[in-house]
Design a protein around this motif. Sequence first.
Motif, PDB file in Angstrom:
ATOM      1  N   MET A  65      -8.523  -5.531  20.781  1.00  0.00           N
ATOM      2  CA  MET A  65      -8.565  -5.932  19.390  1.00  0.00           C
ATOM      3  C   MET A  65      -7.203  -5.683  18.731  1.00  0.00           C
ATOM      4  O   MET A  65      -6.565  -4.662  18.930  1.00  0.00           O
ATOM      5  CB  MET A  65      -9.659  -5.124  18.677  1.00  0.00           C
ATOM      6  CG  MET A  65      -9.962  -5.670  17.326  1.00  0.00           C
ATOM      7  SD  MET A  65     -11.144  -4.586  16.522  1.00  0.00           S
ATOM      8  CE  MET A  65     -10.071  -3.421  15.759  1.00  0.00           C
ATOM      9  N   ARG A  66      -6.740  -6.682  17.994  1.00  0.00           N
ATOM     10  CA  ARG A  66      -5.454  -6.509  17.348  1.00  0.00           C
ATOM     11  C   ARG A  66      -5.580  -5.854  15.997  1.00  0.00           C
ATOM     12  O   ARG A  66      -6.453  -6.226  15.210  1.00  0.00           O
ATOM     13  CB  ARG A  66      -4.806  -7.887  17.162  1.00  0.00           C
ATOM     14  CG  ARG A  66      -3.540  -8.010  17.975  1.00  0.00           C
ATOM     15  CD  ARG A  66      -2.913  -9.353  17.729  1.00  0.00           C
ATOM     16  NE  ARG A  66      -1.624  -9.167  17.111  1.00  0.00           N
ATOM     17  CZ  ARG A  66      -1.228  -9.827  16.033  1.00  0.00           C
ATOM     18  NH1 ARG A  66      -2.026 -10.685  15.465  1.00  0.00           N
ATOM     19  NH2 ARG A  66      -0.039  -9.629  15.567  1.00  0.00           N
ATOM     20  N   ARG A  67      -4.713  -4.870  15.763  1.00  0.00           N
ATOM     21  CA  ARG A  67      -4.776  -4.234  14.440  1.00  0.00           C
ATOM     22  C   ARG A  67      -4.030  -5.084  13.437  1.00  0.00           C
ATOM     23  O   ARG A  67      -2.948  -5.593  13.711  1.00  0.00           O
ATOM     24  CB  ARG A  67      -4.121  -2.850  14.509  1.00  0.00           C
ATOM     25  CG  ARG A  67      -5.059  -1.774  15.010  1.00  0.00           C
ATOM     26  CD  ARG A  67      -4.345  -0.467  14.982  1.00  0.00           C
ATOM     27  NE  ARG A  67      -3.908  -0.105  13.643  1.00  0.00           N
ATOM     28  CZ  ARG A  67      -3.274   1.024  13.371  1.00  0.00           C
ATOM     29  NH1 ARG A  67      -2.978   1.846  14.355  1.00  0.00           N
ATOM     30  NH2 ARG A  67      -2.916   1.313  12.165  1.00  0.00           N
ATOM     31  N   ARG A  68      -4.617  -5.211  12.301  1.00  0.00           N
ATOM     32  CA  ARG A  68      -3.922  -5.976  11.272  1.00  0.00           C
ATOM     33  C   ARG A  68      -2.842  -5.109  10.624  1.00  0.00           C
ATOM     34  O   ARG A  68      -2.979  -3.888  10.577  1.00  0.00           O
ATOM     35  CB  ARG A  68      -4.936  -6.427  10.224  1.00  0.00           C
ATOM     36  CG  ARG A  68      -5.797  -7.571  10.763  1.00  0.00           C
ATOM     37  CD  ARG A  68      -6.610  -8.148   9.665  1.00  0.00           C
ATOM     38  NE  ARG A  68      -7.513  -7.160   9.087  1.00  0.00           N
ATOM     39  CZ  ARG A  68      -8.159  -7.359   7.922  1.00  0.00           C
ATOM     40  NH1 ARG A  68      -7.954  -8.459   7.250  1.00  0.00           N
ATOM     41  NH2 ARG A  68      -8.967  -6.458   7.444  1.00  0.00           N
ATOM     42  N   PRO A  69      -1.790  -5.673  10.193  1.00  0.00           N
ATOM     43  CA  PRO A  69      -0.735  -4.866   9.584  1.00  0.00           C
ATOM     44  C   PRO A  69      -1.226  -4.180   8.326  1.00  0.00           C
ATOM     45  O   PRO A  69      -1.798  -4.819   7.445  1.00  0.00           O
ATOM     46  CB  PRO A  69       0.355  -5.893   9.253  1.00  0.00           C
ATOM     47  CG  PRO A  69      -0.329  -7.205   9.260  1.00  0.00           C
ATOM     48  CD  PRO A  69      -1.492  -7.107  10.189  1.00  0.00           C
ATOM     49  N   GLY A  70      -1.062  -2.876   8.301  1.00  0.00           N
ATOM     50  CA  GLY A  70      -1.489  -2.126   7.136  1.00  0.00           C
ATOM     51  C   GLY A  70      -0.289  -1.608   6.374  1.00  0.00           C
ATOM     52  O   GLY A  70       0.853  -1.785   6.828  1.00  0.00           O
ATOM     53  N   LEU A  71      -0.519  -0.983   5.262  1.00  0.00           N
ATOM     54  CA  LEU A  71       0.556  -0.447   4.422  1.00  0.00           C
ATOM     55  C   LEU A  71       1.368   0.585   5.192  1.00  0.00           C
ATOM     56  O   LEU A  71       2.592   0.591   5.182  1.00  0.00           O
ATOM     57  CB  LEU A  71      -0.063   0.182   3.168  1.00  0.00           C
ATOM     58  CG  LEU A  71       0.963   0.507   2.065  1.00  0.00           C
ATOM     59  CD1 LEU A  71       1.659  -0.766   1.599  1.00  0.00           C
ATOM     60  CD2 LEU A  71       0.268   1.202   0.916  1.00  0.00           C
ATOM     61  N   GLN A  72       0.619   1.426   5.945  1.00  0.00           N
ATOM     62  CA  GLN A  72       1.293   2.487   6.683  1.00  0.00           C
ATOM     63  C   GLN A  72       2.222   1.901   7.749  1.00  0.00           C
ATOM     64  O   GLN A  72       3.350   2.373   7.950  1.00  0.00           O
ATOM     65  CB  GLN A  72       0.248   3.368   7.352  1.00  0.00           C
ATOM     66  CG  GLN A  72       0.496   4.806   6.999  1.00  0.00           C
ATOM     67  CD  GLN A  72      -0.550   5.717   7.568  1.00  0.00           C
ATOM     68  OE1 GLN A  72      -1.421   5.316   8.356  1.00  0.00           O
ATOM     69  NE2 GLN A  72      -0.474   6.960   7.178  1.00  0.00           N
ATOM     70  N   GLY A  73       1.658   0.892   8.412  1.00  0.00           N
ATOM     71  CA  GLY A  73       2.458   0.233   9.454  1.00  0.00           C
ATOM     72  C   GLY A  73       3.773  -0.281   8.878  1.00  0.00           C
ATOM     73  O   GLY A  73       4.840  -0.082   9.453  1.00  0.00           O
ATOM     74  N   LEU A  74       3.705  -0.913   7.723  1.00  0.00           N
ATOM     75  CA  LEU A  74       4.912  -1.454   7.099  1.00  0.00           C
ATOM     76  C   LEU A  74       5.903  -0.352   6.771  1.00  0.00           C
ATOM     77  O   LEU A  74       7.097  -0.461   7.025  1.00  0.00           O
ATOM     78  CB  LEU A  74       4.538  -2.195   5.824  1.00  0.00           C
ATOM     79  CG  LEU A  74       4.010  -3.625   6.025  1.00  0.00           C
ATOM     80  CD1 LEU A  74       3.585  -4.198   4.705  1.00  0.00           C
ATOM     81  CD2 LEU A  74       5.077  -4.477   6.675  1.00  0.00           C
ATOM     82  N   GLN A  75       5.372   0.733   6.210  1.00  0.00           N
ATOM     83  CA  GLN A  75       6.250   1.846   5.838  1.00  0.00           C
ATOM     84  C   GLN A  75       6.952   2.413   7.059  1.00  0.00           C
ATOM     85  O   GLN A  75       8.156   2.705   7.035  1.00  0.00           O
ATOM     86  CB  GLN A  75       5.445   2.942   5.143  1.00  0.00           C
ATOM     87  CG  GLN A  75       5.378   2.712   3.644  1.00  0.00           C
ATOM     88  CD  GLN A  75       4.414   3.649   2.969  1.00  0.00           C
ATOM     89  OE1 GLN A  75       3.635   4.339   3.632  1.00  0.00           O
ATOM     90  NE2 GLN A  75       4.453   3.679   1.650  1.00  0.00           N
ATOM     91  N   ARG A  76       6.140   2.519   8.154  1.00  0.00           N
ATOM     92  CA  ARG A  76       6.741   3.071   9.364  1.00  0.00           C
ATOM     93  C   ARG A  76       7.885   2.166   9.849  1.00  0.00           C
ATOM     94  O   ARG A  76       8.933   2.624  10.262  1.00  0.00           O
ATOM     95  CB  ARG A  76       5.681   3.233  10.448  1.00  0.00           C
ATOM     96  CG  ARG A  76       5.996   4.399  11.382  1.00  0.00           C
ATOM     97  CD  ARG A  76       4.956   4.519  12.458  1.00  0.00           C
ATOM     98  NE  ARG A  76       3.648   4.862  11.948  1.00  0.00           N
ATOM     99  CZ  ARG A  76       2.523   4.212  12.279  1.00  0.00           C
ATOM    100  NH1 ARG A  76       2.564   3.209  13.124  1.00  0.00           N
ATOM    101  NH2 ARG A  76       1.359   4.564  11.781  1.00  0.00           N
ATOM    102  N   GLY A  77       7.618   0.879   9.725  1.00  0.00           N
ATOM    103  CA  GLY A  77       8.657  -0.099  10.150  1.00  0.00           C
ATOM    104  C   GLY A  77       9.947   0.115   9.369  1.00  0.00           C
ATOM    105  O   GLY A  77      11.047   0.156   9.934  1.00  0.00           O
TER     106      GLY A  77
END
Lengths: 240, 178
Positions: free
Chosen positions: A1-13
Amino acid sequence: MRRRPGLQGLQRGVETREHFRNLGDTVKETKLAHLQAQVASFKENLEKFALSHRDEIRKDPVFRAQFHTMCANTGVDPLASNKGMWVQLLGFGDFYYELGVQIVEACLATRGVNGGLMDLDALSLFVRRRRGSRAEEISTDDLLRAISKLKTLGGGWSVTKIGSRRLVRSVPGELSTDSNAVLSLAQDKGFTSEQIMQQALNWEAVRIHHTVEALLRDGLALIDDQDPSGACGTWHWVSS
Amino acid sequence: MGDFSWPFFYTYPPYFTLQPVKETRQKQSALWIELILKYCRHHKVYQLTTDPSDDSPLFSNQSINRRLTQEGRSTFLTELVARGNGLWLDNNQRTCLVLWHTAEQWADIVYEWARSLGLEGSVTTVDELSTGDEVQGTELAGMPRAVLMEALKVLERRGKARIFKGAAADDDGVKFFK
């Protein structure tokens, strides 16, 4: 299952990119510092080298040529500035300026004879005689170097290769390929004729005529109508 | 007298052909005039002719089989006259007097010679100026009458001498003034 981009993911990026940029800057800085140090030590070594071999560089034309090649390879031009350390170190500037003046003198003195196109060997002979036996030896390389500095003054200084000879040009103007072809045809005997040109180059009469006219106009060719073999319109190429 | 040294262009064939391009011609002309004056002075030649059958080595170089044509000789001698170093002796402009010193310069030389002998105020024959004992060993020795007369005419114009006509040409005299 693919995780959808979340706020945290963006911040980490964003953080990761920031990290990388910082790291990149540090690397760049160290590299620069390193290079600067290298250049400094290179310059120092080159200076040391030049200083310890000063006399050889001045006296020995072969060594001088090698030194110039080395400098050229590393992107240093010892003649670039009049005030630089090279001039102070080696007295180079004066040497080449003096040589330049002697070259100009030689070319002017013989212009009446050769129309401003002087054989490099003849020039070398002329300049050597002018300098006398007590001056430093000079090589063809020195002459070419001095001539390349003269180019800055304008006036059409250039070195042209025709056949196996190198010719120094001291008057403005370009030799066309046609003129070059005719001059190299004439270089062995010192002269050529319309007949020879036609046979060797297979040109039409008009083309030959135009080329010869241009050479005559520039004073690079002279007419001789007394060819004993009777071929009319023989003309000569002037060289000193 | 020593050997005469020919200039380089004398062995260069095209210099015996009149060059068509103006600038080249001027250079050629200047070199020839220099040679003519040098040669004539060295060999004490006072007269040249445009006649192409004249085989003087000045105008023909056997070793390269080249010679100046009549047109060539005429052109350079005309230039010589224009520069005050020559004088046509005939109306057809065939024979030319060569003045390696101009008439003015010859006048100075003659006057200087006369002054050195203290001849101011006295009369001497024109012939003596070129054949007399006093001129032996000087540049005046052997000077043709035509050149001498040109020089004396200049002195006369300057008020430094006066020419007297004698009964015969041999008797012409000249008086020098201070």
